[in-house]
Design an enzyme around this catalytic site. Structure first.
Site, short mmCIF file in Angstrom:
data_model
loop_
_atom_site.label_atom_id
_atom_site.label_comp_id
_atom_site.label_asym_id
_atom_site.label_seq_id
_atom_site.Cartn_x
_atom_site.Cartn_y
_atom_site.Cartn_z
CG HIS A 1 -5.52 -2.76 0.98
ND1 HIS A 1 -4.94 -2.40 -0.21
CD2 HIS A 1 -4.94 -1.96 1.92
CE1 HIS A 1 -4.05 -1.44 0.00
NE2 HIS A 1 -4.02 -1.16 1.28
CB SER B 1 -0.97 -0.04 1.19
OG SER B 1 -1.98 0.91 1.06
CG ASP C 1 -7.23 -3.26 -2.41
OD1 ASP C 1 -7.85 -2.36 -1.81
OD2 ASP C 1 -6.01 -3.44 -2.31
#
Length: 277
Positions: A257, A148, A224
């Protein structure tokens, strides 16, 4: 440097350490995994892991299951924190989770009040490797990866410092921060309103500007919730295709995620880096 904890793990050693950072002007914690070969005194290559928003050095250390693979491959792992910490470090006056503490974005801030402490690029590229390579049996052969915000950090740091890294990989990276809400907020505060200064910390922009080829692996989950608004993986695919940049970019069907995604594919990433290290 002070050892906060040290435990045996897959015949290697998992440590959490603390030191005074000159780059960040505060006390920092970070984690290191030494595989059995390093515990025995042999110098080994190292993979640096950069975590995402709200994380510390402990998220990857405790959730990814990477130590078993690193032990088998004979590589060390180094996990820094995601921002400077301490009472003297400025925080977001709005107390938001996506800027300030836990959200250093791996940039060298140029704007007050952030520039005194938020020098995360310098910390990751220079200060931390110098420290750990002097203290532990680590070769100056490095790879870098992250998740991320940390995936953004890994990609931009590697592209800006290609002589320092043999390879780079990322899970769910923010690939075009100049074009997403998280990135515009962070870069605007840390670097100022001139968007030209942001492009050094934008993977898509760096590749379009002719960044040097490095072995690159990216995994992105199709489930995600941040994909469309914040991560924008398709922009990276398009930029690589147009510039002839040979990156392996995978969409993973049904993955989100979370660290379940990272744990599912971390073995692929560490083996990818081991081939280049």
């Amino acid at each position: 440097m002070k050892t906060l904890s040290s435990v045996k793990c897959f015949e290697g050693q998992q440590l959490q350490l603390q030191h005074e950072s000159a780059a960040l002007s505060c006390t920092m914690q970070f984690s290191v995994y030494l595989p059995p070969a390093a515990v025995a005194g042999k110098k080994v290559p190292v993979v640096y892991w950069l975590s995402g928003l709200t994380c510390t050095d402990q998220n990857f250390t405790t959730k990814a299951g990477a130590q078993r693979i690193a032990a088998d491959l004979g590589i060390a792992l180094v996990m820094p924190d995601t921002s400077p910490r301490g009472s003297q470090v400025p925080v977001d006056p709005d107390n938001s989770w996506d800027f300030g503490l836990g959200a250093g974005f791996y940039v060298n801030a140029t704007q007050a009040p952030w520039k005194t402490h938020y020098q995360m690029e310098r910390y990751v590229v220079d200060e931390l490797p110098e420290l750990v390579e002097a203290e532990f049996p680590l070769q100056p052969r490095r790879a870098i990866c992250g998740h991320s915000m940390g995936g953004h950090g890994a990609l931009t740091i590697a592209l800006n410092h290609p002589n320092r890294y043999a390879s780079v990989s990322a899970f769910s990276p923010i690939v075009a921060p100049s074009q997403c809400p998280w990135g515009r907020k962070a870069l605007g505060h840390y670097l100022g309103e001139s968007r030209e200064s942001w492009l050094r910390y934008d993977t898509v922009a760096l590749i379009r500007a002719g960044a040097r080829q490095l072995p690159m692996l990216v995994d992105q989950g199709t489930a995600d919730s941040f994909l469309a608004e914040q991560l924008k993986t398709d922009l990276l695919i398009t930029a690589c295709a147009e510039m002839g940049y040979k990156a392996q970019i995978n969409y993973r069907d049904g993955y989100d995620h979370s660290y379940y995604f990272i744990a599912s594919f971390i073995e692929n990433h560490l083996k990818f880096h081991a081939r280049h290290l």
